[in-house]
Design an enzyme around this catalytic site. Structure first.
Site, PDB file in Angstrom:
ATOM      1  CE1 TYR A 120      -3.372  -2.645  -0.024  1.00  0.00           C
ATOM      2  CE2 TYR A 120      -3.954  -2.085   2.228  1.00  0.00           C
ATOM      3  CZ  TYR A 120      -4.177  -2.814   1.083  1.00  0.00           C
ATOM      4  OH  TYR A 120      -5.222  -3.720   1.054  1.00  0.00           O
ATOM      5  CE  LYS A 167       3.067 -17.693   1.024  1.00  0.00           C
ATOM      6  NZ  LYS A 167       2.274 -18.900   1.222  1.00  0.00           N
ATOM      7  CG  ASP A 199      -0.189 -19.585   2.945  1.00  0.00           C
ATOM      8  OD1 ASP A 199       0.469 -19.474   4.008  1.00  0.00           O
ATOM      9  OD2 ASP A 199       0.272 -20.094   1.915  1.00  0.00           O
ATOM     10  CG  ASP A 223      -7.143  -4.121   4.214  1.00  0.00           C
ATOM     11  OD1 ASP A 223      -8.160  -4.053   4.929  1.00  0.00           O
ATOM     12  OD2 ASP A 223      -7.058  -3.597   3.097  1.00  0.00           O
ATOM     13  CG  ASP A 227     -12.140  -6.656   6.014  1.00  0.00           C
ATOM     14  OD1 ASP A 227     -11.724  -5.897   6.918  1.00  0.00           O
ATOM     15  OD2 ASP A 227     -12.750  -6.243   5.015  1.00  0.00           O
TER      16      ASP A 227
HETATM   17 MG    MG Z   1     -10.148  -3.088   4.522  1.00  0.00          MG
END
Ligand code: MG
Ligand code: NAI
Length: 326
Positions: A120, A167, A199, A223, A227
């Site tokens: 990001y 990872k 993962d 992120d 969620d």
């Molecule tokens: Mg989000």
């Protein structure tokens, strides 16, 4: 001392849940000065700017900011707002509450997500018709800052260290640096850590969330996985978050503008009210913060509840019930 609180409701249900949280803060009769400012789709349509300079400046100078949500312009609003408070960590608790129909009612997790870099960082390029590239940025300094915060966070009796999710087996340079730096800081400070590949974490947290407590991870992983955890605890209407910087912080629900229910007055205000409780704790009002947490928990358990939780109450009814319990 008066604390200045910037209030940025934004769009959609941000306009409904943010005032609800402010009502709760006002009911506590703490010496806060609330200053409201615009951001999001509506102000972009009117002025061409999703985040007016005065809103940015307000967030950059207020003691704390309460943000609702922005619509299509979300990235143009929230990324600069996080920069305005120099936020290096996003704190996202995912807790299942008694009485709520959760996929995994035993879930009680906190994600500490790196908040400035990774994929990001904004280094994306369309090279030509056929190829786009993205540069992933990981720095030792940002990883150290996050690790230090994580070590402070788990200090005390409540937590046994934290889990580093990464990872590094594939992204050896970037996640390798992240993992090694975080682990070194923790070792130096005598904080216990373990590590799980991201993962594998996704599977394990679904099957048995109780094996995890505090999770430290890079930006994108945090992120997505937080969620996922929202799904385990009963939905987005319940998840708060805090963007913490060295001198100020910004608090916001994890959810967006919920266009499907916006304007109906039935949005669940819990995520934003819990975000406000995190704001209270950040500013040192620990007792008031506990009171708000308890009032929300009791309201979630006994009702009234909004339609997303199977009830038929309005935002206002839930907010009133929380305030009555205070
Ligand atoms: Mg989000
Ligand atoms: P969303 O979180 O707005 O909604 C997803 C689903 O959850 C919808 O069915 C919605 O009704 C429900 N929901 C969310 N919060 C709720 C609440 N408090 N009470 C009851 N139900 C709730 O995510 P979606 O639909 O992906 O995005 C909608 C808009 O929000 C988009 O324009 C997106 O860009 C923006 N967005 C903004 C964010 C921010 O400002 N931080 C974060 C996520 C999305």
């Amino acid at each position: 001392m008066t604390h200045e609180i910037a209030v940025i409701p934004g769009d959609g249900i941000g306009q409904e849940v943010t005032p609800a949280a402010v009502d709760v803060l006002e009911a506590l009769e703490i010496d806060f000065e609330f200053v409201e400012a615009d951001a999001g789709d509506a102000v972009a349509e009117a002025t061409g700017e999703a985040l007016p300079q005065e809103t940015y400046d307000l967030a950059a100078s207020a003691d704390a900011t309460l943000f609702g949500a922005a619509g299509d312009t979300a990235a143009d609003v929230i990324l600069p707002l996080r920069t305005a408070v120099d936020s290096f960590v996003n704190v996202r608790p995912a807790t299942a509450y008694p009485g709520i129909d959760a996929v995994r009612p035993e879930t009680d997790l906190v994600f500490l997500r790196e908040n400035t870099e990774g994929v990001y960082a904004g280094h994306e390029n369309r090279l030509h018709q056929d190829v786009s590239t993205l540069t992933r940025v990981v720095t030792e300094s940002a990883s150290e800052r996050l690790a230090d915060f994580a070590c402070d966070y788990v200090a005390g009796d409540e937590h046994d260290g934290f889990t580093i999710v990464h990872k590094a087996n594939v992204m050896r340079e970037t996640d390798g640096l992240f993992r090694d730096t975080v682990r070194d800081v923790a070792d130096e400070r005598d904080v216990e850590t373990d590590e799980v590949l991201m993962d594998a974490f996704a599977t394990r947290v679904c099957l048995d969330p109780e094996q995890f407590d505090v999770v430290v991870c890079p930006n994108l992983a945090g992120d997505v996985l937080s969620d996922l955890a929202a799904g385990l605890v009963g939905g987005l209407g319940l998840l708060p978050s805090a963007n913490i910087g060295p001198e100020r912080a910004l608090f916001e629900p994890v959810h967006g503008t919920a266009p499907d229910i916006a304007g109906e007055g039935v949005a669940n205000p819990a995520a934003t009210i819990i975000s406000a409780a995190m704001l209270l704790e950040y500013l040192g009002y620990d007792e008031a913060s506990d009171d708000v947490h308890e009032a929300v928990e009791a309201t979630l358990e006994d009702g009234p509840r909004t339609p997303d939780l199977g009830g038929d109450a309005a935002t206002e009814d839930v907010t009133r019930a929380v305030i009555d319990r205070l």
